[in-house]
Design an enzyme around this catalytic site. Structure first.
Site, PDB file in Angstrom:
ATOM      1  CG  HIS A   5      -5.626   2.014   5.256  1.00 44.89           C
ATOM      2  ND1 HIS A   5      -5.174   2.916   6.189  1.00 44.89           N
ATOM      3  CD2 HIS A   5      -4.637   1.110   5.085  1.00 44.89           C
ATOM      4  CE1 HIS A   5      -3.949   2.563   6.564  1.00 44.89           C
ATOM      5  NE2 HIS A   5      -3.593   1.472   5.909  1.00 44.89           N
TER       6      HIS A   5
ATOM      7  N   GLY B 138       5.208   1.277   4.736  1.00 44.56           N
ATOM      8  CA  GLY B 138       6.550   1.865   4.566  1.00 44.56           C
ATOM      9  C   GLY B 138       7.539   0.952   3.863  1.00 44.56           C
TER      10      GLY B 138
ATOM     11  CB  SER C   1       5.344  -2.061  12.164  1.00 43.57           C
ATOM     12  OG  SER C   1       4.980  -0.726  12.464  1.00 43.57           O
TER      13      SER C   1
ATOM     14  CG  ASN D 135      -1.749   1.227   1.364  1.00 41.53           C
ATOM     15  OD1 ASN D 135      -1.809   2.041   0.437  1.00 41.53           O
ATOM     16  ND2 ASN D 135      -2.408   1.397   2.505  1.00 41.53           N
ATOM     17  CD1 TRP D 136       3.605   0.970  -2.778  1.00 40.05           C
ATOM     18  CD2 TRP D 136       3.475   1.957  -4.786  1.00 40.05           C
ATOM     19  NE1 TRP D 136       4.282   0.184  -3.673  1.00 40.05           N
ATOM     20  CE2 TRP D 136       4.224   0.767  -4.924  1.00 40.05           C
ATOM     21  CE3 TRP D 136       3.264   2.745  -5.928  1.00 40.05           C
ATOM     22  CZ2 TRP D 136       4.759   0.346  -6.145  1.00 40.05           C
ATOM     23  CZ3 TRP D 136       3.796   2.321  -7.146  1.00 40.05           C
ATOM     24  CH2 TRP D 136       4.544   1.143  -7.253  1.00 40.05           C
ATOM     25  CE  LYS D 137      -0.109   3.179   4.742  1.00 42.90           C
ATOM     26  NZ  LYS D 137       0.004   3.254   6.200  1.00 42.90           N
TER      27      LYS D 137
ATOM     28  CD  GLU E  45      -3.283  -2.408   7.270  1.00 42.81           C
ATOM     29  OE1 GLU E  45      -2.174  -2.602   6.795  1.00 42.81           O
ATOM     30  OE2 GLU E  45      -3.946  -1.379   7.037  1.00 42.81           O
TER      31      GLU E  45
ATOM     32  N   GLY F  56       2.871   2.082  10.996  1.00 40.79           N
ATOM     33  CA  GLY F  56       3.895   3.119  10.924  1.00 40.79           C
ATOM     34  C   GLY F  56       4.585   3.415  12.242  1.00 40.79           C
TER      35      GLY F  56
HETATM   36  P1  13P Z   1       3.246   0.271   7.720  1.00 43.37           P
HETATM   37  O1  13P Z   1       3.727  -1.033   7.110  1.00 43.37           O
HETATM   38  O2  13P Z   1       4.003   1.465   7.282  1.00 43.37           O
HETATM   39  O3  13P Z   1       3.114   0.135   9.208  1.00 43.37           O
HETATM   40  O4  13P Z   1       1.754   0.510   7.157  1.00 43.37           O
HETATM   41  C1  13P Z   1       0.849  -0.538   7.181  1.00 43.37           C
HETATM   42  C2  13P Z   1      -0.349  -0.141   6.428  1.00 43.37           C
HETATM   43  O5  13P Z   1      -1.063   0.777   6.803  1.00 43.37           O
HETATM   44  C3  13P Z   1      -0.630  -0.857   5.180  1.00 43.37           C
HETATM   45  O6  13P Z   1      -1.919  -0.599   4.728  1.00 43.37           O
END
Ligand code: 13P
Length: 270
Positions: A100, A250, A228, A8-10, A184, A190
């Site tokens: 999300h 990330g 994470s 998920n590149w956000k 999640e 994060g």
């Molecule tokens: P991180 O891997 O950066 O904690 O993010 C997880 C996430 O929100 C994936 O959708």
């Protein structure tokens, strides 16, 4: 056993050039050693990059997903700023992430909104990764399972709606092929904090049982862990049979760490 590793590149990377560089590295690695079988790879770029990324991954072992779709209409309409399920599918994506926690938090997404989005996606043959998870306060108050049941009610409501009126190309009986759940915990996203593998596995079992209780004709659902996940901890999650893959934030922005996570799942599940 098939596993899934989804990036998920956000709201990243910043430029089209950076998107192409990341994709160049992923595609080169996949072409070189086919590392990922039996792990299915998927990337979810921002909507502005979705068509170009989807075009580039077509015919490769990488799938593409949107990060969200419009709740208001599955096709077209006067909804400034929205992208519909139909548009996302037309851009070449075969999946969309929904629910999300960042959308629940910053866009106040509720179960009602998510039911509309789920309905539009499945009606347009767009597969869905539905994210669920508790906050730190809910975790501390031992409310995780109650929160998950409440968030999974969207699936229950979709099934109820479907039994009244078969409005979707995707039928309830094969929902598990078109819907993946990503667990999640909000406090793990994060932050570098992760639940124990035992906690994640118990939660995944609970999610699978809850979904089965909605309709016992459903096949077992794929449940991913997100929060994470990195190259160092992926193998410990991958080793547990209840954990069918990872939704990565990330660590998905660097090809080395994303591919290392994919390799961890690939070797644990082969
Ligand atoms: P991180 O891997 O950066 O904690 O993010 C997880 C996430 O929100 C994936 O959708």
């Amino acid at each position: 056993m098939q596993s899934w590793v989804i990036g998920n590149w956000k709201q990243n990377p910043a430029t089209n050039n950076d998107v192409n560089m990341l994709l160049d590295q992923l595609l080169a690695a996949v072409a070189k050693d086919g590392v990922t079988t039996p792990c299915q790879l998927m990337v979810a770029p921002s909507c502005v990059h979705l068509a170009s990324v989807s075009g580039r991954v077509q015919g490769t072992p990488i799938l593409s997903a949107a990060q969200d779709i419009s709740a208001h209409s599955g096709s077209t309409g006067a909804y400034t700023g929205d992208c519909s399920a139909q548009q996302v599918a037309d851009a070449g994506a075969t999946w969309t992430i929904l629910g999300h926690s960042e959308r629940r938090q910053y866009h106040r997404e509720t179960n009602d909104t998510l039911l509309q989005k789920l309905t539009h996606a499945l009606s347009q043959n767009l597969n869905v990764v539905l994210c669920i998870g508790e906050t730190q306060a809910q975790y501390d108050a031992s409310e995780t399972f109650a929160v998950l049941v409440e968030q999974l009610a969207v699936v229950k409501d979709w099934l109820a709606q479907q039994s009244l009126e078969s409005i979707s190309a995707i039928q309830a009986s094969n929902l598990a092929e078109h819907l993946i759940i990503a667990y999640e915990p909000v406090w793990a996203i994060g932050t570098g904090k992760v639940p124990t593998v035992t906690e994640v596995a118990a939660t995944h079992d609970y999610i699978k049982q809850t979904l089965a209780s909605f309709n016992n004709n459903l096949a077992e659902f794929t449940v991913l862990y997100g929060g994470s996940v990195n190259a160092d901890n992926a193998a410990s999650f991958a080793a547990n049979p209840a954990i069918n893959g990872a939704l990565v934030g990330g660590a998905a922005l660097k090809s080395e760490s994303f591919l290392a996570i994919a390799k961890a799942f690939s070797s644990a599940k082969s």
